[in-house]
Design a protein around this motif. Structure first.
Motif, PDB file in Angstrom:
ATOM      1  N   GLU A  23       0.655  -1.219  -0.074  1.00 44.50           N
ATOM      2  CA  GLU A  23      -0.269   0.122   0.012  1.00 44.50           C
ATOM      3  C   GLU A  23       1.100   1.412  -0.004  1.00 44.50           C
ATOM      4  O   GLU A  23       1.803   1.271   0.992  1.00 44.50           O
ATOM      5  N   LEU A  24       0.474   2.180  -0.778  1.00 47.42           N
ATOM      6  CA  LEU A  24       0.984   3.404  -1.133  1.00 47.42           C
ATOM      7  C   LEU A  24       1.335   4.024   0.650  1.00 47.42           C
ATOM      8  O   LEU A  24       0.449   4.151   0.773  1.00 47.42           O
ATOM      9  N   THR A  25       2.614   4.247   0.795  1.00 46.49           N
ATOM     10  CA  THR A  25       2.919   5.342   1.825  1.00 46.49           C
ATOM     11  C   THR A  25       2.770   6.528   1.507  1.00 46.49           C
ATOM     12  O   THR A  25       3.497   6.932   0.710  1.00 46.49           O
ATOM     13  N   GLY A  38       5.443  12.656  -5.361  1.00 46.98           N
ATOM     14  CA  GLY A  38       4.619  14.024  -5.400  1.00 46.98           C
ATOM     15  C   GLY A  38       5.332  15.280  -5.545  1.00 46.98           C
ATOM     16  O   GLY A  38       4.632  16.569  -5.308  1.00 46.98           O
ATOM     17  N   TYR A  39       6.543  15.231  -5.324  1.00 42.90           N
ATOM     18  CA  TYR A  39       7.160  16.293  -5.209  1.00 42.90           C
ATOM     19  C   TYR A  39       7.463  17.459  -5.857  1.00 42.90           C
ATOM     20  O   TYR A  39       6.725  17.390  -7.222  1.00 42.90           O
ATOM     21  N   GLN A  66      -0.986   5.025  -6.402  1.00 45.14           N
ATOM     22  CA  GLN A  66      -0.714   3.408  -6.315  1.00 45.14           C
ATOM     23  C   GLN A  66      -0.755   2.201  -7.176  1.00 45.14           C
ATOM     24  O   GLN A  66       0.221   1.543  -7.336  1.00 45.14           O
ATOM     25  N   ARG A  67      -0.931   3.164  -8.307  1.00 46.26           N
ATOM     26  CA  ARG A  67      -0.729   1.991  -9.736  1.00 46.26           C
ATOM     27  C   ARG A  67       0.302   2.412 -10.439  1.00 46.26           C
ATOM     28  O   ARG A  67       0.933   1.174 -10.250  1.00 46.26           O
ATOM     29  N   ALA A  99       2.500  -1.387 -10.976  1.00 52.16           N
ATOM     30  CA  ALA A  99       3.162  -0.899 -12.080  1.00 52.16           C
ATOM     31  C   ALA A  99       4.583  -1.352 -11.769  1.00 52.16           C
ATOM     32  O   ALA A  99       4.770  -2.243 -12.848  1.00 52.16           O
ATOM     33  N   MET A 100       5.104  -1.178 -10.714  1.00 54.90           N
ATOM     34  CA  MET A 100       6.476  -1.334 -10.112  1.00 54.90           C
ATOM     35  C   MET A 100       7.095  -3.533  -9.956  1.00 54.90           C
ATOM     36  O   MET A 100       7.939  -3.739  -8.900  1.00 54.90           O
TER      37      MET A 100
END
Length: 273
Positions: A136-138, A146-147, A197-198, A202-203
């Motif tokens: 899950e994206l932290t 998102g910088y 999250q995508r 994807a990675m």
């Protein structure tokens, strides 16, 4: 190497990309794949390792497409397949049949990609704070990807997200990384737009593909990592049969910087076997 800017090393054509890379030392070749932080380059990511292990190994650290000083064609679309093609072209261009492999964070997913798709090119593998499994994206990774460029944003990212000990981060380091981020921000912003999250997904690689890795593998992780969960390395340790795991306490996402000497000793021992 460019004396005025150590981030500019050698260059080699890799398909339609001209890859900037560091090439230090001699001996068994070790391919170092950097992470995906804003303003990152191979030199910024690996400078301590280049200094610490160049006496025993040939250390090769490319700037992946969209990062550092690698030149990419206009309109390039960044993807795991694109970066993997660049890595393979890089090995071919330098006539490297087989390498030890070190992947940091995003670079860990690319190390896994190489080991899964081209196992004959890989000897031993080190995965440091690695992406490449489902998670899950932290908030930390969301902040990294998102910088938006500013000195204050870079300072917050480096002191509050990347490093366990904020006193490691001085204004000069922040200013340098902020300036570096300005030059590559257009490419960086196009890689991981929201919802993010995508891009984690994807990675990630299929479980059976990771379980199929037969090369000796070492996972290294900072216990206090706010960007990539420690659970990633625990899962990789479960899935890769011939593997071991080293956890550093009082350490965030920058293991190779925060625990530089210890990290180099781990690699020297693991690759020397």
């Amino acid at each position: 190497m460019n004396n005025s800017n150590p981030e500019i090393g050698k260059s080699v054509r890799t398909g339609d990309i001209v890859t900037n890379y560091q090439d230090v030392g001699s001996g068994k070749p070790v391919l170092l794949l950097h992470g995906s932080g804003p303003g990152v380059s191979a030199w910024a990511n690996w400078r301590g390792v280049l200094a610490g292990l160049g006496d025993e190994f040939r250390l090769l650290a490319p700037d992946l497409a969209g990062f550092g000083y690698t030149e990419v064609p206009r309109g390039i679309e960044y993807s795991r397949a694109r970066w993997l093609a660049q890595i393979v072209d890089f090995l071919d261009a330098l006539a490297l049949e087989k390498v030890h492999l070190v992947g940091n964070s995003f670079g860990g997913s690319m190390a896994l990609a190489l080991a899964i798709r081209y196992p004959e090119r890989v000897d031993r593998i080190v995965l440091m704070g690695s992406v490449g499994v489902p998670f899950e994206l932290t908030a930390g990774l969301d902040a990294v990807w998102g910088y938006e460029p500013s000195f204050d944003n870079m300072q917050a990212l480096m002191r509050d997200t990347f490093a366990y000990d904020p006193t490691l981060i001085n204004d000069q380091l922040v200013a340098s990384r902020h300036q570096a981020s300005l030059r590559t921000q257009q490419a960086f912003a196009s890689m991981f737009p929201p919802p993010r999250q995508r891009w984690v997904d994807a990675m990630a690689h299929d479980e059976q593909d990771i379980r199929g890795i037969r090369r000796p593998t070492l996972m290294v992780h900072g216990r206090d990592d706010k960007v990539i969960p420690v659970a990633n390395s625990l899962l990789l340790h479960q899935w890769i049969d011939d593997s071991q795991l080293h956890l550093f306490g009082r350490c965030g996402h920058w293991t190779q910087i925060e625990k530089g000497a210890e990290f180099c000793r781990l690699l020297r021992d693991f690759f020397g076997r």
